[in-house]
Design a protein around this motif. Structure first.
Motif, PDB file in Angstrom:
ATOM      1  N   ARG A   1       0.836  -1.203   0.000  1.00 11.68           N
ATOM      2  CA  ARG A   1       0.000   0.000   0.000  1.00 11.68           C
ATOM      3  C   ARG A   1       0.876   1.260   0.000  1.00 11.68           C
ATOM      4  O   ARG A   1       0.620   2.196  -0.746  1.00 11.68           O
ATOM      5  N   GLU A   2       1.906   1.230   0.854  1.00 11.68           N
ATOM      6  CA  GLU A   2       2.824   2.372   0.899  1.00 11.68           C
ATOM      7  C   GLU A   2       3.430   2.616  -0.486  1.00 11.68           C
ATOM      8  O   GLU A   2       3.516   3.753  -0.963  1.00 11.68           O
TER       9      GLU A   2
ATOM     10  N   ILE B   1       0.895   4.212  -2.701  1.00 12.60           N
ATOM     11  CA  ILE B   1       0.723   5.643  -2.410  1.00 12.60           C
ATOM     12  C   ILE B   1       1.860   6.435  -3.042  1.00 12.60           C
ATOM     13  O   ILE B   1       1.650   7.428  -3.734  1.00 12.60           O
ATOM     14  N   ARG B   2       3.084   5.950  -2.802  1.00 12.04           N
ATOM     15  CA  ARG B   2       4.253   6.669  -3.320  1.00 12.04           C
ATOM     16  C   ARG B   2       4.199   6.763  -4.851  1.00 12.04           C
ATOM     17  O   ARG B   2       4.469   7.807  -5.431  1.00 12.04           O
ATOM     18  N   LYS B   3       3.823   5.641  -5.473  1.00 12.97           N
ATOM     19  CA  LYS B   3       3.778   5.661  -6.943  1.00 12.97           C
ATOM     20  C   LYS B   3       2.674   6.579  -7.438  1.00 12.97           C
ATOM     21  O   LYS B   3       2.839   7.310  -8.407  1.00 12.97           O
ATOM     22  N   SER B   4       1.527   6.575  -6.749  1.00 15.52           N
ATOM     23  CA  SER B   4       0.431   7.428  -7.210  1.00 15.52           C
ATOM     24  C   SER B   4       0.810   8.900  -7.081  1.00 15.52           C
ATOM     25  O   SER B   4       0.325   9.736  -7.826  1.00 15.52           O
ATOM     26  N   LEU B   5       1.687   9.192  -6.125  1.00 15.97           N
ATOM     27  CA  LEU B   5       2.102  10.587  -5.942  1.00 15.97           C
ATOM     28  C   LEU B   5       3.256  10.962  -6.849  1.00 15.97           C
ATOM     29  O   LEU B   5       3.754  12.074  -6.784  1.00 15.97           O
ATOM     30  N   GLY B   6       3.707   9.994  -7.664  1.00 18.53           N
ATOM     31  CA  GLY B   6       4.697  10.357  -8.672  1.00 18.53           C
ATOM     32  C   GLY B   6       6.073   9.747  -8.473  1.00 18.53           C
ATOM     33  O   GLY B   6       7.022  10.156  -9.139  1.00 18.53           O
ATOM     34  N   ALA B   7       6.203   8.767  -7.563  1.00 17.09           N
ATOM     35  CA  ALA B   7       7.502   8.126  -7.405  1.00 17.09           C
ATOM     36  C   ALA B   7       7.767   7.246  -8.620  1.00 17.09           C
ATOM     37  O   ALA B   7       6.941   6.414  -8.988  1.00 17.09           O
TER      38      ALA B   7
ATOM     39  N   ALA C   1       9.324  -1.984  -7.163  1.00  8.05           N
ATOM     40  CA  ALA C   1       9.320  -0.892  -8.134  1.00  8.05           C
ATOM     41  C   ALA C   1       8.314  -1.148  -9.251  1.00  8.05           C
ATOM     42  O   ALA C   1       7.717  -0.224  -9.792  1.00  8.05           O
TER      43      ALA C   1
ATOM     44  N   LEU D   1       5.489  -2.770  -9.027  1.00  8.50           N
ATOM     45  CA  LEU D   1       4.098  -2.913  -8.606  1.00  8.50           C
ATOM     46  C   LEU D   1       3.217  -1.934  -9.373  1.00  8.50           C
ATOM     47  O   LEU D   1       3.581  -0.786  -9.584  1.00  8.50           O
TER      48      LEU D   1
ATOM     49  N   PRO E   1       0.416   0.622  -9.479  1.00  7.89           N
ATOM     50  CA  PRO E   1      -0.122   1.485  -8.425  1.00  7.89           C
ATOM     51  C   PRO E   1      -1.589   1.194  -8.081  1.00  7.89           C
ATOM     52  O   PRO E   1      -1.977   1.319  -6.925  1.00  7.89           O
ATOM     53  N   ILE E   2      -2.377   0.798  -9.063  1.00 11.85           N
ATOM     54  CA  ILE E   2      -3.795   0.524  -8.778  1.00 11.85           C
ATOM     55  C   ILE E   2      -3.932  -0.656  -7.841  1.00 11.85           C
ATOM     56  O   ILE E   2      -4.594  -0.573  -6.811  1.00 11.85           O
TER      57      ILE E   2
ATOM     58  N   LEU F   1      -2.624   0.205  -4.411  1.00 16.39           N
ATOM     59  CA  LEU F   1      -3.506   1.049  -3.610  1.00 16.39           C
ATOM     60  C   LEU F   1      -4.674   0.266  -3.049  1.00 16.39           C
ATOM     61  O   LEU F   1      -5.174   0.547  -1.977  1.00 16.39           O
ATOM     62  N   ARG F   2      -5.089  -0.728  -3.798  1.00 18.92           N
ATOM     63  CA  ARG F   2      -6.257  -1.489  -3.410  1.00 18.92           C
ATOM     64  C   ARG F   2      -5.959  -2.429  -2.240  1.00 18.92           C
ATOM     65  O   ARG F   2      -6.845  -2.820  -1.527  1.00 18.92           O
TER      66      ARG F   2
END
Lengths: 388, 243
Positions: free
Chosen positions: A294-295, A298-304, A377, A379, A381-382, A385-386
């Motif tokens: 999940r972390e 989150i990081r990927k959704s924020l642009g990591a 790396a 993963l 993001p969808i 997040l789920r």
């Protein structure tokens, strides 16, 4: 980079027990490498030191005299004279054991060696009092002897031994000299010794054959000296099986080969434990990636980007193993110091082993951290997040 | 008030052209997005409403650049993102979109400030500027005093405000809220919705994805999705009359 470093610290601090247990493998592996390498190299140094005490310019010759073909000390001295630039000194050596007595005191472990006057140099002996054996002692088969510090201490206990008589296998010998302490004046050490003329020693040993000689050769030309001796002896015996010529440096090389092999073996075993530790790190990192899906999401959704996540997880694994490595180095150094002082061996923690094992442990973390980090790396993001 | 008031520039912010998203479930073909075309202009406040399984989550993922369509074009702020790679999408998300999630999705071990800083870290903003901007953003949601707190020390409504602060910090062109009140009670839901409204009035483009009709009607424009297709797209008053 600094940010990643802080993050990794935080994450490791967040699960101290788990991080420590993961590190334990590395700690033990590194400590084992350091202790084993240090002690082995201390041991090797000890052995080579005792060899070089004897002098690496020595050549030992041992012969088997037969009825038809034999060499005498005179033959050997002739060889010495014929090769005067190459061979510097010679002493026949007649090794015998027996009872040493003075009054009610007796010693049974003392090595009694028949030698020539040249042995003072050959054996790198140092006189404490009196004189060493002389040529005339040998020619006239004098019953005189020079005693080691242990023998002097045990039989004379502070009295001056010079001119006194002791009994070697029942025969009276006059002490003409004492030797300086060489080892630690213990029973069985190189101070527990008596030197007497080889001519007398053959009588004492009840064996008139002298089969062992020690040469000192020019240390620059050891190989040549050895081959000259071999050819001279071949001329007498015409059979290579009847004599052997060994240089001390050859024996030293052999010892070094053996201890080197043992070191390699032990380090190999320790290296396997490091490998296992690395797999442990990989395992824990995989669990950690799963737990922190999940972390990561989150990081990927924020642009990591993938590289950022990759770096973060590799950094974590690398730090885990590096900290483990440092702790292992401390533990290994302490253990080495304690163990070497317990055994009485001069074995400081090997700097080489410390550097290598640290680099290897850090490398293992990065190597084995790579696969879980790659997984993190990549993963989606969808999905990440789920996950709960 | 209404769609008409938004000055429609030549180029929409979001331009979905004939988007298909097709999942293969064994032999079955699931069309989560079945030929959707949709334009959203800068400054709009749009809610996308649909029941679970209607395809609205797929819409959210595609609009949020978390996923790419099977076919069709998606032009976001003038850039075609429909065939971008993972890392390129990450950059677009970072620069263009501020997410507000149902579960807040804050990192539990980081302080509020660190959480709000995150998008700026990935944007490569320097430490000092980052902290100033994150602080300003927290101030906007009224939580600047609590910057040292960890998320679980806050109430749900406060956590959602932190996530809004995080969404705002990078000055995104689009604020995309996925069921932003789904985990909140009605009073805090009200707060969050009012806040989103206020953000829109300040000129931000806000898109809310929800299953809840009453929440959908908080927006100015409503897009209803059913079976992967848009079944309604119009002014909220029109929608209200329709329901």
């Amino acid at each position: 980079m600094l940010q990643t470093f802080r993050l990794a610290m935080k994450s490791l601090a967040g699960s101290k027990l788990r991080s420590f247990l993961t590190m334990l493998g590395i700690i033990i592996g590194v400590a084992a490498v350091i202790v084993l390498v240090s002690l082995m190299s201390g041991m090797t140094n000890y052995i080579t030191d005792s060899f070089s005490d004897l002098g690496t310019d020595q050549i030992s010759v041992s012969v088997t005299n037969t009825g038809t073909r034999s060499v005498t000390p005179d033959d050997m001295y002739e060889i010495l004279e014929d090769n005067s630039g190459l061979l510097l000194e010679l002493s026949p050596t007649v090794q015998t054991r027996g009872m040493v007595k003075r009054g009610a005191d007796s010693l049974s472990t003392t090595s009694m060696t028949g030698v020539s006057e040249g042995y003072l140099d050959i054996g790198a002996l140092e006189l404490s009092t009196g004189r060493f054996l002389t040529y005339s002692d040998i020619v006239s088969e004098q019953k005189v002897c020079v005693i080691g510090s242990y023998v002097a201490q045990e039989l004379f206990d502070g009295e001056d031994p010079l001119g006194q008589t002791i009994k070697l296998n029942g025969q009276p010998y006059t002490v003409v000299g004492t030797l300086a302490e060489k080892a630690d004046s213990e029973e069985g050490s190189s101070d527990d010794c008596i030197y007497l003329p080889y001519s007398s020693a053959t009588k004492l040993a009840m064996n008139s054959d002298i089969t062992s000689y020690t040469f000192i050769a020019n240390s620059e030309q050891m190989d040549l000296a050895k081959s000259v001796l071999e050819s001279e002896l071949y001329a007498v015996f015409l059979n290579e099986d009847l004599y052997t010529v060994t240089t001390l440096s050859e024996m030293l090389e052999m010892v070094e080969t053996i201890t080197g092999m043992m070191t390699a073996l032990l380090v190999g075993i320790a290296a396997i434990s490091l490998l296992v530790a690395g797999i442990g790190i990989m395992n824990i990192q995989l669990v950690s990636v799963t737990e922190r899906t999940r972390e990561i999401g989150i990081r990927k959704s924020l642009g990591a980007k993938q590289s950022v996540i990759l770096r973060q997880f590799i950094m974590e694994a690398g730090m885990q193993s590096s900290i483990g490595g440092i702790l292992g180095i401390i533990l290994g150094s302490v253990l080495t110091t304690v163990a070497s002082s317990l055994i009485g061996l001069d074995a400081p923690p090997s700097v080489q082993a410390i550097i290598v094992s640290f680099l290897v442990s850090a490398g293992i973390g990065i190597l084995f951290g790579y696969m879980p980090a790659k997984r993190a790396a990549r993963l989606n993001p969808i999905d990440a997040l789920r996950s709960e | 008030m209404g769609v008409s008031e938004v000055r429609r520039e030549a180029q929409p912010l979001i331009d979905l052209r004939d988007i298909y998203k097709i999942y293969q479930m064994g032999d079955m073909e699931v069309r989560a997005s079945d030929g959707i075309s949709l334009k959203i202009w800068k400054g709009e406040f749009v809610s996308i409403v649909g029941k679970s399984g209607s395809g609205k989550s797929t819409m959210m993922n595609i609009i949020g650049c978390l996923d790419v369509p099977t076919s069709g074009e998606y032009i976001l702020d003038g850039e075609d993102v429909s065939e971008m790679e993972d890392d390129e999408l990450a950059e677009i998300r970072n620069k263009t979109i501020g997410f507000v999630f149902q579960q807040y999705n804050l990192l539990p071990r980081q302080t509020l400030l660190e959480n709000v800083e995150l998008p700026l870290i990935y944007a490569g903003v320097g430490r000092k500027e980052r902290q100033e901007r994150a602080m300003a953003s927290l101030e906007k949601v009224g939580l600047q005093d609590k910057w040292k707190y960890l998320p679980q020390q806050l109430s749900g409504g406060q956590q959602q405000r932190v996530s809004i602060a995080r969404a705002l910090v990078g000055n995104p062109s689009l604020i995309l809220a996925d069921e932003p009140t789904g985990a909140l009670d009605s009073r805090t839901s009200r707060d969050v919705l009012d806040f989103l409204k206020q953000l829109n009035e300040e000129g931000n483009t806000v898109v809310i994805i929800t299953h809840d009709t009453s929440i959908a009607m908080e927006a100015k424009r409503v897009v209803r999705i059913r079976d992967g297709k848009i079944t309604f797209d119009g002014d909220v008053k029109e929608y209200a009359a329709n329901v």
